[in-house]
Design an enzyme around this catalytic site. Structure first.
Site, PDB file in Angstrom:
ATOM      1  N   ASN A  45      -6.284 -34.870 -58.145  1.00 45.11           N
ATOM      2  CA  ASN A  45      -5.865 -34.014 -57.146  1.00 45.11           C
ATOM      3  C   ASN A  45      -6.802 -32.684 -56.958  1.00 45.11           C
ATOM      4  OD1 ASN A  45      -4.662 -33.455 -59.837  1.00 45.11           O
ATOM      5  ND2 ASN A  45      -2.955 -32.226 -58.585  1.00 45.11           N
ATOM      6  N   GLU A  47      -6.649 -29.261 -55.390  1.00 42.15           N
ATOM      7  CA  GLU A  47      -5.836 -28.222 -54.865  1.00 42.15           C
ATOM      8  C   GLU A  47      -6.639 -26.946 -54.005  1.00 42.15           C
ATOM      9  OE1 GLU A  47      -2.803 -26.804 -57.430  1.00 42.15           O
ATOM     10  OE2 GLU A  47      -1.722 -28.845 -57.164  1.00 42.15           O
ATOM     11  N   ASN A  48      -5.854 -26.281 -53.151  1.00 42.90           N
ATOM     12  CA  ASN A  48      -6.756 -25.099 -52.231  1.00 42.90           C
ATOM     13  C   ASN A  48      -5.667 -24.095 -52.344  1.00 42.90           C
ATOM     14  OD1 ASN A  48      -7.367 -23.836 -49.630  1.00 42.90           O
ATOM     15  ND2 ASN A  48      -9.110 -24.882 -50.221  1.00 42.90           N
ATOM     16  N   CYS A  56      -4.088 -35.289 -52.824  1.00 37.76           N
ATOM     17  CA  CYS A  56      -3.406 -36.159 -53.605  1.00 37.76           C
ATOM     18  C   CYS A  56      -4.633 -36.761 -54.283  1.00 37.76           C
ATOM     19  CB  CYS A  56      -2.508 -36.811 -53.276  1.00 37.76           C
ATOM     20  SG  CYS A  56      -0.983 -35.995 -52.937  1.00 37.76           S
ATOM     21  N   GLU A  58      -4.543 -39.911 -55.226  1.00 31.65           N
ATOM     22  CA  GLU A  58      -4.659 -41.367 -54.611  1.00 31.65           C
ATOM     23  C   GLU A  58      -5.744 -41.301 -53.460  1.00 31.65           C
ATOM     24  OE1 GLU A  58      -1.980 -39.725 -55.526  1.00 31.65           O
ATOM     25  OE2 GLU A  58      -0.257 -40.802 -55.845  1.00 31.65           O
ATOM     26  N   CYS A  87       3.395 -39.819 -53.385  1.00 33.45           N
ATOM     27  CA  CYS A  87       4.555 -38.779 -52.458  1.00 33.45           C
ATOM     28  C   CYS A  87       4.426 -39.771 -50.894  1.00 33.45           C
ATOM     29  CB  CYS A  87       3.652 -37.637 -51.965  1.00 33.45           C
ATOM     30  SG  CYS A  87       2.186 -37.813 -51.044  1.00 33.45           S
TER      31      CYS A  87
HETATM   32  N1  THU Z   1       0.076 -34.977 -56.237  1.00 24.06           N
HETATM   33  C1  THU Z   1      -0.945 -36.065 -56.352  1.00 24.06           C
HETATM   34  O1  THU Z   1      -2.057 -35.935 -56.534  1.00 24.06           O
HETATM   35  N2  THU Z   1      -0.455 -37.342 -55.934  1.00 24.06           N
HETATM   36  C2  THU Z   1       1.096 -37.604 -55.685  1.00 24.06           C
HETATM   37  O2  THU Z   1       1.425 -38.693 -55.294  1.00 24.06           O
HETATM   38  C3  THU Z   1       2.111 -36.493 -55.955  1.00 24.06           C
HETATM   39  C4  THU Z   1       1.519 -35.040 -56.061  1.00 24.06           C
HETATM   40  C5  THU Z   1      -0.528 -33.814 -56.422  1.00 24.06           C
HETATM   41  C6  THU Z   1      -0.465 -32.836 -55.305  1.00 24.06           C
HETATM   42  C7  THU Z   1      -0.507 -31.329 -55.816  1.00 24.06           C
HETATM   43  O3  THU Z   1      -1.949 -30.976 -56.424  1.00 24.06           O
HETATM   44  C8  THU Z   1       0.418 -31.646 -57.274  1.00 24.06           C
HETATM   45  O4  THU Z   1       0.198 -32.923 -57.395  1.00 24.06           O
HETATM   46  C9  THU Z   1       1.540 -31.131 -57.253  1.00 24.06           C
HETATM   47  O5  THU Z   1       2.400 -31.377 -56.121  1.00 24.06           O
END
Ligand code: THU
Length: 134
Positions: A45, A47-48, A56, A58, A87
């Site tokens: 993942n 983030e920003n 995410c 995936e 998600c």
């Molecule tokens: N996240 C994922 O990378 N994959 C998922 O299926 C669920 C959530 C990440 C997004 C964000 O960076 C962190 O988890 C918290 O939501």
């Protein structure tokens, strides 16, 4: 998919998870996917500070593979601590490229045996599919 290959996917997702950029949620996620031809692509993942732009793990793995010319996938693993399920948005993106009976595994990063496996069909039944008419 053999147990050995599942273990390999888990290990690769754990390695990718170490690259996670998650200073806001502090929730590191790693993903790995196996192509039909046996290659593995991984993602973490990213983030920003503008939260809506977080990507995410995936989706990173899938877009890396597609951008390298691979789009026939067999299975996917996602690793987090504690274990997390893909998600809703990721389920739709997975559905674009994986067959209905593809296996999607979720693992706890610290315990390979703490895992759950679904088929894509179970994870996202009746997903939206675009069909052109006319
Ligand atoms: N996240 C994922 O990378 N994959 C998922 O299926 C669920 C959530 C990440 C997004 C964000 O960076 C962190 O988890 C918290 O939501």
């Amino acid at each position: 998919m053999s147990k050995l290959t599942t273990r390999h996917l888990f290990d690769m997702a754990c390695e990718a998870r170490r690259m996670s950029h998650s200073p806001y949620s502090h929730f590191a996620v790693g993903a790995s996917l196996a192509t039909q031809c046996g290659r593995v692509f991984t993602g973490c993942n990213v983030e920003n500070g503008a939260y809506g732009l977080c990507i995410c793990a995936e989706q990173v793995a899938i877009t890396k593979a597609v951008s390298e010319g691979y789009r026939e996938f067999a299975s996917l693993a996602v690793v987090a601590e504690p274990r997390a399920t893909p998600c809703g948005a990721c389920r739709q993106v997975i559905g674009e490229f994986f067959p209905e009976d593809a296996l999607i595994h979720a693992f706890a990063a610290e315990d390979f045996s703490n895992q759950i496996t679904w088929t894509l069909r179970d994870l996202l039944p009746d997903r939206f599919q675009f069909h052109e008419h006319g």
